[in-house]
Design an enzyme around this catalytic site. Structure first.
Site, PDB file in Angstrom:
ATOM      1  N   GLU A 134       0.813  -1.226   0.000  1.00  0.00           N
ATOM      2  CA  GLU A 134       0.000   0.000   0.000  1.00  0.00           C
ATOM      3  C   GLU A 134       0.840   1.265   0.000  1.00  0.00           C
ATOM      4  OE1 GLU A 134      -2.644  -3.280   1.233  1.00  0.00           O
ATOM      5  OE2 GLU A 134      -0.619  -2.660   1.828  1.00  0.00           O
ATOM      6  N   HIS A 203     -10.377  -5.338  10.263  1.00  0.00           N
ATOM      7  CA  HIS A 203     -11.077  -4.980   9.031  1.00  0.00           C
ATOM      8  C   HIS A 203     -12.315  -4.127   9.309  1.00  0.00           C
ATOM      9  CE1 HIS A 203      -9.187  -8.785   7.073  1.00  0.00           C
ATOM     10  NE2 HIS A 203      -8.420  -7.724   6.912  1.00  0.00           N
TER      11      HIS A 203
END
Length: 398
Positions: A134, A203
């Site tokens: 990322e 998450h």
């Protein structure tokens, strides 16, 4: 790499299809229930003819409208993730500088299928599958934006973008200033976030609280297919870096949207339901918890005004202020954490600008400051529920 990406400004480059990425997340499931938006005319709200489906506590599930009546309405019906895709595809058709990058965004179509079919249409350089890195591909997008492209970065899950926080903060948000205006960073950073169905603590991040303090970026949160498409298109055309928050439980929300092109302001709130007794400010998934609570409140004789703030940075203090001056009471409902969340910043802004118009202290309902549990019943307890909203309004209006 930025130089290679720049070539897509001249032509779309296609390569033979490769095997799709091996990163197939366990949570990349698109079997959420179909949800219907409650967006309708203000006059319907005033006269009580608004159609709002029954909303369950973990999502906003509603019965589909009669197919014959739906077919007679103008426009076309899309799920929220399809509206995002349509907006993105229209902008890629319109401007060859627009490109997409992220994990599995190419031939797999994205973890929630927002980019499905775009790699085949636009080629592997305009829809670029990246490694699981990322920080690297976010930095690459920022560099591409500096050279004239308009990249759209997808975080497979918004929580993963914590790994790119340095790029988003020190480069994406600040390079326009630190370069003395020599560079603009027209970048969109988007992806699924929020508390889903037992996705676990890692998450279930709500990164709006993390990103709100970064100078130089704008933040918006979509809540319906209509505003998802309009905000996506506006964000891509903006010269500023924009973070677009999408809620994982709203991707299958369904709504009929116009056939003609439209854009929405990145700095305006939406009046969802006009009222007189109390201003309820909310955004994203909590919009539907608020609207469920509003049905109960109306039956009890209250008339709440509901505003989807939509622009998380900057706040639309014009719309919010006019509502506060009318109702004199404010309830903020968010899924963000209580400490340092959007609600805390909004409370401060209202107190600083409209304190004299308040007849009662501002009440803020937020998620509990705990890691989101995996167990479904415990997960539900950490997030604001409609019954809590009803109780808070009753207390405010005493």
């Amino acid at each position: 790499m930025a130089a290679m990406l720049q070539s897509v400004g001249v032509a779309s480059i296609s390569f033979p299809l490769s095997e799709h990425s091996t990163k197939l997340p366990a949570f990349a499931v698109c079997s959420l229930p179909v949800i219907r938006s409650e967006r309708s005319s203000i006059s319907d709200s005033i006269h009580g003819t608004r159609r709002i489906g029954k909303i369950i506590t973990k999502a906003v599930t509603a019965q589909a409208e009669n197919s014959a009546s739906a077919a007679s309405k103008p426009g076309h019906e899309l799920l929220l993730f399809e509206a995002l895709r349509e907006g993105l595809e229209e902008e890629m058709d319109r401007d060859p500088r627009v490109c997409v990058m992220g994990e599995d965004v190419g031939h797999y179509g994205g973890s929630y299928k927002v980019t499905k079919g775009l790699a085949k249409k636009f080629g592997d350089l305009r829809v670029l599958d990246t490694p699981i890195a990322e920080n690297s591909f976010t930095g690459m997008a920022i560099g591409a934006a500096m050279t004239g492209l308009r990249p759209v970065v997808e975080g497979m899950n918004m929580g993963f973008l914590l790994l790119a926080f340095n790029q988003i903060s020190d480069n994406c948000g600040m390079l326009h200033y630190t370069s003395g205006g020599q560079f603009t960073i027209p970048t969109v950073i988007r992806g699924p976030g929020g508390v889903g169905r037992q996705l676990g603590a890692e998450h279930s991040h709500r990164l709006e609280s993390y990103f709100q303090s970064i100078p130089g970026i704008q933040m918006v949160a979509c809540s319906t297919p209509y505003n998802a498409k309009g905000l996506m298109k506006a964000a891509i055309r903006s010269e500023n870096p924009v973070v677009l928050f999408e809620h994982v439980l709203l991707y299958n929300l369904k709504e009929r949207i116009p056939d003609e092109e439209y854009l929405l302001s990145l700095e305006e709130a939406e009046m969802v339901r006009p009222g007189e007794h109390v201003t309820i400010l909310t955004y994203s998934r909590m919009r539907y918890h608020v609207m469920q609570a509003a049905k109960t409140l109306v039956n009890k004789g209250y008339d709440p005004e509901v505003i989807d703030i939509r622009s998380l940075k900057p706040f639309d203090l014009y719309t919010i202020g006019n509502s506060v001056k009318k109702t004199h009471r404010v309830l903020i409902v968010e899924e963000c954490m209580r400490t340092g969340g959007i609600g805390a910043s909004l409370t401060a802004a209202i107190n600083e600008n409209f304190h004299d118009y308040l007849d009662a202290p501002i009440v803020c309902l937020s998620s509990q400051d705990v890691p989101t549990p995996y167990a479904g019943t415990l997960e539900e307890w950490t997030v604001v529920q409609p019954a809590q909203i009803v109780a808070a309004v009753e207390q405010l209006c005493q």
